[in-house]
Design a protein around this motif. Structure first.
Motif, PDB file in Angstrom:
ATOM      1  N   ALA A   1     -24.301  68.276  56.065  1.00 38.12           N
ATOM      2  CA  ALA A   1     -24.246  70.008  57.028  1.00 38.12           C
ATOM      3  C   ALA A   1     -25.192  69.515  58.043  1.00 38.12           C
ATOM      4  O   ALA A   1     -24.675  70.180  58.531  1.00 38.12           O
ATOM      5  N   CYS A   2     -25.984  67.859  58.034  1.00 43.54           N
ATOM      6  CA  CYS A   2     -26.177  67.556  59.741  1.00 43.54           C
ATOM      7  C   CYS A   2     -24.420  67.266  60.619  1.00 43.54           C
ATOM      8  O   CYS A   2     -24.825  66.649  61.219  1.00 43.54           O
ATOM      9  N   GLY A   3     -23.504  67.140  60.113  1.00 43.24           N
ATOM     10  CA  GLY A   3     -22.370  66.275  60.254  1.00 43.24           C
ATOM     11  C   GLY A   3     -22.096  65.184  60.639  1.00 43.24           C
ATOM     12  O   GLY A   3     -20.263  64.684  60.331  1.00 43.24           O
ATOM     13  N   GLN A   4     -22.795  64.431  59.827  1.00 39.60           N
ATOM     14  CA  GLN A   4     -23.140  62.967  59.600  1.00 39.60           C
ATOM     15  C   GLN A   4     -21.588  63.030  58.028  1.00 39.60           C
ATOM     16  O   GLN A   4     -22.063  63.370  56.917  1.00 39.60           O
ATOM     17  N   ALA A   5     -20.604  61.543  58.092  1.00 41.38           N
ATOM     18  CA  ALA A   5     -19.665  61.551  56.669  1.00 41.38           C
ATOM     19  C   ALA A   5     -20.974  60.808  56.079  1.00 41.38           C
ATOM     20  O   ALA A   5     -21.787  59.725  56.243  1.00 41.38           O
ATOM     21  N   ILE A   6     -20.522  60.710  55.021  1.00 38.48           N
ATOM     22  CA  ILE A   6     -21.368  60.566  53.603  1.00 38.48           C
ATOM     23  C   ILE A   6     -20.687  59.357  53.273  1.00 38.48           C
ATOM     24  O   ILE A   6     -19.416  59.408  52.891  1.00 38.48           O
ATOM     25  N   LYS A   7     -21.683  58.350  53.285  1.00 41.04           N
ATOM     26  CA  LYS A   7     -20.780  57.099  52.973  1.00 41.04           C
ATOM     27  C   LYS A   7     -20.687  56.522  51.418  1.00 41.04           C
ATOM     28  O   LYS A   7     -20.738  57.891  50.355  1.00 41.04           O
ATOM     29  N   TRP A   8     -19.568  56.003  51.252  1.00 43.43           N
ATOM     30  CA  TRP A   8     -18.895  56.227  49.861  1.00 43.43           C
ATOM     31  C   TRP A   8     -20.376  55.978  48.470  1.00 43.43           C
ATOM     32  O   TRP A   8     -19.726  56.526  47.490  1.00 43.43           O
ATOM     33  N   PHE A   9     -20.977  54.789  49.064  1.00 39.57           N
ATOM     34  CA  PHE A   9     -22.643  54.283  47.820  1.00 39.57           C
ATOM     35  C   PHE A   9     -22.993  55.698  47.569  1.00 39.57           C
ATOM     36  O   PHE A   9     -23.719  55.576  46.282  1.00 39.57           O
ATOM     37  N   ASP A  10     -23.473  56.405  48.675  1.00 32.32           N
ATOM     38  CA  ASP A  10     -24.079  57.833  48.558  1.00 32.32           C
ATOM     39  C   ASP A  10     -22.990  59.055  47.915  1.00 32.32           C
ATOM     40  O   ASP A  10     -23.379  60.188  48.126  1.00 32.32           O
ATOM     41  N   ASN A  11     -21.919  58.900  47.629  1.00 34.24           N
ATOM     42  CA  ASN A  11     -20.995  59.858  47.135  1.00 34.24           C
ATOM     43  C   ASN A  11     -20.867  59.604  45.547  1.00 34.24           C
ATOM     44  O   ASN A  11     -19.053  59.915  45.144  1.00 34.24           O
ATOM     45  N   ILE A  12     -21.197  58.513  44.408  1.00 34.07           N
ATOM     46  CA  ILE A  12     -21.180  58.562  43.260  1.00 34.07           C
ATOM     47  C   ILE A  12     -21.072  59.443  42.601  1.00 34.07           C
ATOM     48  O   ILE A  12     -22.031  59.994  42.535  1.00 34.07           O
ATOM     49  N   PRO A  13     -20.126  59.969  41.484  1.00 32.08           N
ATOM     50  CA  PRO A  13     -20.571  61.327  41.242  1.00 32.08           C
ATOM     51  C   PRO A  13     -21.330  61.461  40.212  1.00 32.08           C
ATOM     52  O   PRO A  13     -21.956  60.091  39.165  1.00 32.08           O
ATOM     53  N   ILE A  14     -22.118  62.369  39.653  1.00 31.47           N
ATOM     54  CA  ILE A  14     -23.614  62.515  38.810  1.00 31.47           C
ATOM     55  C   ILE A  14     -25.029  61.664  39.707  1.00 31.47           C
ATOM     56  O   ILE A  14     -25.432  62.126  39.995  1.00 31.47           O
ATOM     57  N   LEU A  15     -23.865  60.265  39.402  1.00 28.11           N
ATOM     58  CA  LEU A  15     -25.535  59.184  39.578  1.00 28.11           C
ATOM     59  C   LEU A  15     -26.189  59.694  41.588  1.00 28.11           C
ATOM     60  O   LEU A  15     -27.577  59.197  41.302  1.00 28.11           O
ATOM     61  N   SER A  16     -25.149  59.897  42.324  1.00 29.72           N
ATOM     62  CA  SER A  16     -26.166  59.931  43.650  1.00 29.72           C
ATOM     63  C   SER A  16     -26.937  60.856  43.717  1.00 29.72           C
ATOM     64  O   SER A  16     -28.395  60.794  44.645  1.00 29.72           O
ATOM     65  N   TRP A  17     -27.143  61.486  43.527  1.00 28.09           N
ATOM     66  CA  TRP A  17     -27.670  63.222  43.214  1.00 28.09           C
ATOM     67  C   TRP A  17     -28.784  62.567  42.597  1.00 28.09           C
ATOM     68  O   TRP A  17     -29.467  62.305  43.442  1.00 28.09           O
ATOM     69  N   PHE A  18     -29.427  62.201  42.316  1.00 24.80           N
ATOM     70  CA  PHE A  18     -30.110  61.754  41.049  1.00 24.80           C
ATOM     71  C   PHE A  18     -31.116  60.171  42.104  1.00 24.80           C
ATOM     72  O   PHE A  18     -31.914  60.169  42.260  1.00 24.80           O
ATOM     73  N   ILE A  19     -30.472  59.749  42.194  1.00 23.05           N
ATOM     74  CA  ILE A  19     -30.982  58.104  43.246  1.00 23.05           C
ATOM     75  C   ILE A  19     -31.328  58.131  44.422  1.00 23.05           C
ATOM     76  O   ILE A  19     -31.673  58.004  44.576  1.00 23.05           O
ATOM     77  N   LEU A  20     -30.837  59.196  45.209  1.00 23.60           N
ATOM     78  CA  LEU A  20     -30.872  60.322  46.428  1.00 23.60           C
ATOM     79  C   LEU A  20     -32.024  61.238  46.384  1.00 23.60           C
ATOM     80  O   LEU A  20     -32.823  61.457  47.220  1.00 23.60           O
ATOM     81  N   ARG A  21     -32.391  61.939  44.727  1.00 24.18           N
ATOM     82  CA  ARG A  21     -33.495  62.823  44.476  1.00 24.18           C
ATOM     83  C   ARG A  21     -32.648  64.081  44.904  1.00 24.18           C
ATOM     84  O   ARG A  21     -33.608  65.122  45.266  1.00 24.18           O
ATOM     85  N   GLY A  22     -31.623  63.731  44.987  1.00 23.67           N
ATOM     86  CA  GLY A  22     -31.538  65.459  45.686  1.00 23.67           C
ATOM     87  C   GLY A  22     -31.653  65.206  47.250  1.00 23.67           C
ATOM     88  O   GLY A  22     -31.177  66.920  47.567  1.00 23.67           O
ATOM     89  N   ARG A  23     -31.763  64.770  48.207  1.00 29.26           N
ATOM     90  CA  ARG A  23     -31.756  64.748  50.118  1.00 29.26           C
ATOM     91  C   ARG A  23     -30.309  63.944  50.060  1.00 29.26           C
ATOM     92  O   ARG A  23     -30.303  62.940  49.415  1.00 29.26           O
ATOM     93  N   ALA A  24     -29.927  63.816  51.157  1.00 33.80           N
ATOM     94  CA  ALA A  24     -29.088  63.218  52.096  1.00 33.80           C
ATOM     95  C   ALA A  24     -29.765  62.155  52.722  1.00 33.80           C
ATOM     96  O   ALA A  24     -31.157  61.979  53.463  1.00 33.80           O
ATOM     97  N   ARG A  25     -29.052  61.320  52.251  1.00 37.13           N
ATOM     98  CA  ARG A  25     -30.052  59.770  53.050  1.00 37.13           C
ATOM     99  C   ARG A  25     -30.287  60.251  54.478  1.00 37.13           C
ATOM    100  O   ARG A  25     -30.913  59.345  55.470  1.00 37.13           O
ATOM    101  N   CYS A  26     -28.652  60.826  55.030  1.00 37.82           N
ATOM    102  CA  CYS A  26     -29.430  60.645  56.943  1.00 37.82           C
ATOM    103  C   CYS A  26     -30.025  60.845  57.230  1.00 37.82           C
ATOM    104  O   CYS A  26     -30.247  61.770  58.420  1.00 37.82           O
ATOM    105  N   CYS A  27     -30.158  62.984  56.987  1.00 34.30           N
ATOM    106  CA  CYS A  27     -30.731  63.206  57.629  1.00 34.30           C
ATOM    107  C   CYS A  27     -32.186  63.846  56.663  1.00 34.30           C
ATOM    108  O   CYS A  27     -33.304  64.793  56.852  1.00 34.30           O
ATOM    109  N   GLY A  28     -32.059  63.853  54.744  1.00 34.31           N
ATOM    110  CA  GLY A  28     -32.800  63.885  54.501  1.00 34.31           C
ATOM    111  C   GLY A  28     -33.117  65.669  54.006  1.00 34.31           C
ATOM    112  O   GLY A  28     -34.165  66.155  52.831  1.00 34.31           O
TER     113      GLY A  28
END
Length: 306
Positions: free
Chosen positions: A51-78
């Motif tokens: 939402a902040c405009g930053q491109a999402i890295k491939w390793f943060d876009n893994i289906p199902i797993l990435s959301w839980f790894i990042l605990r539901g928050r974007a790495r770039c802006c939180g």
């Protein structure tokens, strides 16, 4: 086909796991479609962005797993992002798995496409109270075309491909006509009784698409099965709403009462209910429902013969 049987025999978990993973990957793409199609944006470019405009890295876009790894928050802006993303991915994965486990390979592939389009249409209907024609009419066109090439979609063996294709196309066309016609008349009858619009035309077109894939029996079941699922969902929601903590002040109680009244008066999308009924039929109840309708056909035949 023989290769698939060999793989299934030697590695019984491989094809099922592959079906689930492919479903999760498709579900990730469906998330893009659910957001971008109603907004009139391309589903191809640009790539996934925060939402902040930053491109999402491939390793943060893994289906199902990435959301839980990042605990539901974007790495770039939180910023938090919805649990819907992994839910749609997991749902699509399980539907692909159900298709593979319950159907022959050719029919399973057809129903995977069917399920993906229904998932996308349902969530768009939830958000915007509309079903884009590319899903409703698209389902009808694709289902009709597939019926020519894959008669197994309607459980017709291809011993003689030409005759099997003709019979399969007939089943698909009958599903489109009976499905869309039945729900159209139900909607018109309900509108005359309630004195207001009871059903959108998008639902009529969607059920025609369901009939193209599942035949008239699947379309009819989707109407009544979907209505039952909707009633159960509304019952659960009303119970949950009553169990919520009550507001402490009169002003808060008044506001809550107004919100509840607005919810009850608001329109309820019927597309997701139709889709739920269709998927329940396709993956679980096709055989008993067909047996049930066959008994009625035999009864009518005996009555007509005197």
């Amino acid at each position: 086909m023989d290769t698939l049987h060999f793989i299934e025999a030697d590695f019984p978990w491989f094809l099922s796991s592959f079906a689930f993973v492919m479903g999760a990957i498709v579900g990730s793409f469906l998330n893009v479609c659910i957001y971008r199609i109603p907004a009139g944006k391309s589903v191809v470019s640009p790539g996934s962005t925060c939402a902040c405009g930053q491109a999402i890295k491939w390793f943060d876009n893994i289906p199902i797993l990435s959301w839980f790894i990042l605990r539901g928050r974007a790495r770039c802006c939180g910023a938090a992002y919805s649990f819907r993303y992994p839910f749609v991915e997991a749902l699509t994965g399980f539907l692909f798995l159900a298709a593979w486990l319950s159907q022959s390979p050719f029919k399973a592939l057809c129903l995977m496409l069917f399920a993906a389009m229904l998932v996308c249409a349902s969530f768009i209907d939830f958000d915007h109270m509309e079903i884009p024609d590319r899903f409703s009419i698209g389902l009808a066109v694709i289902g009709f075309a597939i019926s020519v090439l894959v008669p197994e979609l309607h459980d017709i063996p291809r011993s003689q491909f030409a005759s099997a294709s003709v019979q399969s196309v007939f089943e698909s066309a009958l599903g489109i006509l009976i499905g869309s016609g039945t729900i159209l008349w139900i909607g018109l009858l309900a509108e005359s009784i309630l004195r207001k619009e009871a059903m959108g035309f998008g639902d009529v077109k969607l059920l025609g698409g369901i009939g193209a894939f599942l035949g008239w029996q699947g379309a009819i079941f989707s109407i009544f099965g979907g209505a039952l699922i909707g009633c159960l969902g509304m019952l659960v929601w009303s119970i949950v709403r009553k169990l919520r903590p009550q507001p402490e002040t009169p002003h808060q109680r008044a506001n809550t009462s107004e919100e509840n009244e607005e919810e009850l008066q608001g329109h309820i999308p019927f597309g997701p209910m139709l889709a739920s009924g269709a998927l329940l039929y396709a993956f679980l109840l096709e055989s008993p429902v067909l047996t049930y309708f066959a008994q009625f056909e035999e009864l009518f035949r005996q009555i007509s013969q005197g």
